[in-house]
Design a protein around this motif. Structure first.
Motif, short mmCIF file in Angstrom:
data_model
loop_
_atom_site.label_atom_id
_atom_site.label_comp_id
_atom_site.label_asym_id
_atom_site.label_seq_id
_atom_site.Cartn_x
_atom_site.Cartn_y
_atom_site.Cartn_z
N LEU A 103 0.82 -1.21 0.00
CA LEU A 103 0.00 0.00 0.00
C LEU A 103 0.86 1.27 0.00
O LEU A 103 0.37 2.33 0.38
CB LEU A 103 -0.92 0.00 1.23
CG LEU A 103 -1.85 -1.20 1.37
CD1 LEU A 103 -2.65 -1.10 2.66
CD2 LEU A 103 -2.78 -1.30 0.17
N LYS A 104 2.10 1.12 -0.39
CA LYS A 104 2.98 2.29 -0.38
C LYS A 104 2.57 3.26 -1.47
O LYS A 104 2.32 2.87 -2.61
CB LYS A 104 4.43 1.82 -0.60
CG LYS A 104 5.44 2.94 -0.46
CD LYS A 104 6.86 2.39 -0.61
CE LYS A 104 7.89 3.50 -0.44
NZ LYS A 104 9.27 2.98 -0.59
N GLY A 105 2.49 4.52 -1.13
CA GLY A 105 2.11 5.56 -2.07
C GLY A 105 0.62 5.85 -2.13
O GLY A 105 0.21 6.77 -2.84
N VAL A 106 -0.21 5.08 -1.41
CA VAL A 106 -1.65 5.31 -1.40
C VAL A 106 -1.98 6.22 -0.22
O VAL A 106 -1.45 6.05 0.89
CB VAL A 106 -2.43 3.97 -1.28
CG1 VAL A 106 -3.92 4.22 -1.33
CG2 VAL A 106 -2.00 3.03 -2.41
N SER A 107 -2.84 7.17 -0.45
CA SER A 107 -3.22 8.12 0.59
C SER A 107 -3.92 7.40 1.74
O SER A 107 -4.79 6.54 1.53
CB SER A 107 -4.13 9.20 0.01
OG SER A 107 -4.63 10.02 1.03
N LEU A 129 -7.58 5.32 1.96
CA LEU A 129 -7.73 3.97 2.51
C LEU A 129 -8.80 3.92 3.59
O LEU A 129 -9.60 2.98 3.66
CB LEU A 129 -6.39 3.48 3.07
CG LEU A 129 -5.29 3.16 2.05
CD1 LEU A 129 -4.01 2.78 2.76
CD2 LEU A 129 -5.75 2.03 1.14
N GLU A 130 -8.83 4.94 4.44
CA GLU A 130 -9.84 4.97 5.50
C GLU A 130 -11.24 5.08 4.93
O GLU A 130 -12.18 4.43 5.41
CB GLU A 130 -9.55 6.14 6.45
CG GLU A 130 -8.27 5.99 7.26
CD GLU A 130 -8.32 4.79 8.18
OE1 GLU A 130 -9.43 4.40 8.60
OE2 GLU A 130 -7.25 4.24 8.49
N ARG A 131 -11.40 5.88 3.88
CA ARG A 131 -12.74 6.01 3.28
C ARG A 131 -13.18 4.71 2.60
O ARG A 131 -14.34 4.31 2.69
CB ARG A 131 -12.72 7.16 2.26
CG ARG A 131 -12.82 8.55 2.89
CD ARG A 131 -12.94 9.61 1.84
NE ARG A 131 -11.69 9.74 1.06
CZ ARG A 131 -11.60 10.32 -0.12
NH1 ARG A 131 -12.68 10.81 -0.70
NH2 ARG A 131 -10.45 10.39 -0.75
#
Length: 552
Positions: free
Chosen positions: A421-425, A429-431
């Motif tokens: 998940l590197k580079g993903v905001s 991810l929480e949303r």
């Protein structure tokens, strides 16, 4: 070098006169100076067919019949490098050395063949057999070593509980047990695991047998109940299963160890302790002895099934708490399990402890007998028992008990790597996780009627295309409901009855009244469709309605 003719191959396929097999060639460098000598032909064959004339000098003689492999022997190839024949006076007697691809055949020597060649073939055959025997011994030693290692590994793998049949380590349950919850027909709901459904069936059979014995004033014992349940279910029924039933529904039976219970069975004595099972029932209003009637059996069966569902709900609640983010669902609103919750992997129910017969002192050695009956036996008998006790105690040495191996905890799956998940905001991810949790919560709290409506909504886009094609092919402004349903049942990929198709059309007219309208005329219902409407727009509206009702 003389060139061979192609027609010589066909001459070889005809059965020719028998000839004496030439001896094997010597393993030496051939001499190109002298051509190979040929063995003379023997007497002609007794066949009715006309024999072929003998080949001209310098040509090859007839070879083996066609049933054999068409492999040219070295002595039949005429070339400058042909080695000398063994019959030549200049060639010395050298033992033959067969090629690796040549088959070694053990046969009696032919007429005119020297005996030392046969002995050489025997020596080659013996050496080959010796090498095969050595290879077989090595393979046997490897097999014995593998069996010993497998046996050592099997001893370290013990069964989970007493009374349960031992299974090899690493053996999985059958697929119909591991995926039992996925193969259930009908709408999804609170499906029990396969082993829990088997336990519920055991309780039903046990309650039936105990009720029959109790109603006729006969003491139910475990031996009687076990025999009856195994006859009904064709499955093993042990005390471990009775302990699981006690864990799930402790207020169903009272268990005791009693003596002087008639068993009517060979080999069982009345003085032995037996496990008795007494059903716990409410007292009748008139003071009569309570009976296990059919209504009470059904009520107890429903209570047991409900308790099994509650037991699975506890594991499901722990699973929801371990999610990220965790999901909290009220138990009274839960209508189906989480999609990622593996129902069939719920652990077994731990059996409760059952009453055991009281421990009675048993005399197992001569020393105990001597200490107990010292004042009741004669001195001669006492001396004989003392000698027997010394002899039995001398060679045997008490060994230290083997410590029990600790149970290996099940391996937990590795956590997801953060590099994926590197580079993903993190906000994104929480949303996504919150939206996924909301969708799963809506699925778990959805009633069966809503689930059935959603299934029909998912089929509507396809049915809309089929319905429009039916109206185009019929070339009529309106069709009766019966004709429209019959045409659509024959054209739709999903197998449905005309009654189920009518429900889909009613739902379609409810969602899209401007596109599909129903008209009631006398006793018939007619369907009218707007064929000029854009079908892509109609499909998009149906998909939007499906997503809205799914709670997205």
């Amino acid at each position: 070098m003389e060139q061979r003719r192609v027609t010589d191959f066909f001459a070889r396929r005809r059965p020719g006169p028998p000839r004496i097999a030439p001896p094997k060639l010597a393993c030496r460098t051939p001499s190109p100076a002298r051509p190979a000598l040929r063995a003379p032909d023997s007497a002609t064959s007794g066949s009715r067919k006309r024999a072929r004339p003998p080949a001209a000098p310098g040509r090859d003689q007839a070879g083996p019949p066609a049933r054999r492999r068409l492999r040219l022997s070295v002595d039949e190839v005429s070339s400058p490098s042909t080695p000398e024949a063994p019959d030549s006076p200049e060639a010395p007697d050298i033992p033959a050395c067969p090629s690796p691809g040549q088959k070694i055949k053990k046969s009696t020597p032919a007429a005119g063949q020297p005996p030392h060649l046969t002995s050489a073939q025997d020596q080659d055959t013996i050496s080959e057999l010796a090498s095969c025997l050595q290879r077989a011994r090595e393979l046997g030693a490897r097999v014995r070593a593998l069996k010993a290692s497998a046996q050592d590994a099997g001893e370290s793998c013990t069964p989970e509980a007493e009374g349960r049949p031992e299974e090899p380590c690493g053996e999985k349950a059958p697929a119909y047990q591991r995926f039992h919850a996925l193969a259930q027909p009908g709408l999804p709901g609170l499906v029990l695991p396969y082993k829990y459904q088997v336990l519920a069936e055991m309780f039903r059979s046990m309650d039936t047998i105990v009720g029959m014995l109790h109603n006729r004033s006969e003491t139910p014992t475990f031996a009687k109940v076990q025999r009856g349940v195994q006859d009904m279910m064709r499955r093993r029924f042990e005390e471990r299963n009775v302990g699981q039933i006690k864990t799930v529904y402790p207020a169903s039976y009272r268990f005791r160890q009693e003596r002087s219970v008639p068993t009517f069975k060979d080999g069982a004595r009345r003085s032995d302790y037996q496990l008795t099972i007494e059903p716990l029932l409410e007292q009748e209003a008139d003071g009569a002895a309570p009976q296990l009637t059919a209504s009470r059996l059904l009520q107890r069966r429903q209570i047991f099934s409900q308790k099994l569902v509650e037991h699975v709900k506890e594991h499901h609640k722990a699973f929801l708490a371990s999610l990220s983010p965790p999901i909290v669902v009220p138990e009274d609103q839960l209508t189906r399990w989480h999609p990622r919750f593996n129902v069939d992997e719920v652990p077994d129910i731990e059996p409760a402890a059952l009453p055991q017969p009281p421990a009675t002192e048993k005399l197992t050695t001569a020393q105990e007998v001597l200490a107990r009956a010292r004042n009741l036996i004669s001195p001669r008998m006492e001396k004989a028992l003392s000698q027997l006790a010394l002899r039995s105690a001398a060679p045997s040495s008490p060994g230290s008990p083997r410590p029990a191996l600790p149970a290996t905890p099940p391996a937990t799956p590795p956590a997801a790597s953060p590099s994926a998940l590197k580079g993903v905001s993190q906000d994104l991810l929480e949303r996504i996780r919150a939206k996924e949790a909301q969708k799963q919560l809506a699925q778990m709290t959805r009633c069966p009627e809503q689930e059935q409506r959603l299934q029909r909504l998912e089929r509507l886009p396809e049915l809309a295309r089929v319905l429009r094609s039916v109206f185009v092919s019929e070339r009529k402004p309106a069709l009766s409901m019966e004709v429209a349903c019959a045409r659509m049942v024959g054209s739709c990929r999903t197998i449905m009855s005309p009654g189920e198709m009518e429900k889909h059309l009613l739902l379609l007219s409810e969602l899209l009244p401007d596109w599909l309208s129903l008209h009631r005329i006398r006793t018939d219902t007619y369907v009218k469709l707007d064929k000029a409407a854009d079908l892509a727009h109609i499909t998009a509206r149906l998909a939007h309605q499906t997503r809205a009702e799914e709670g997205l």
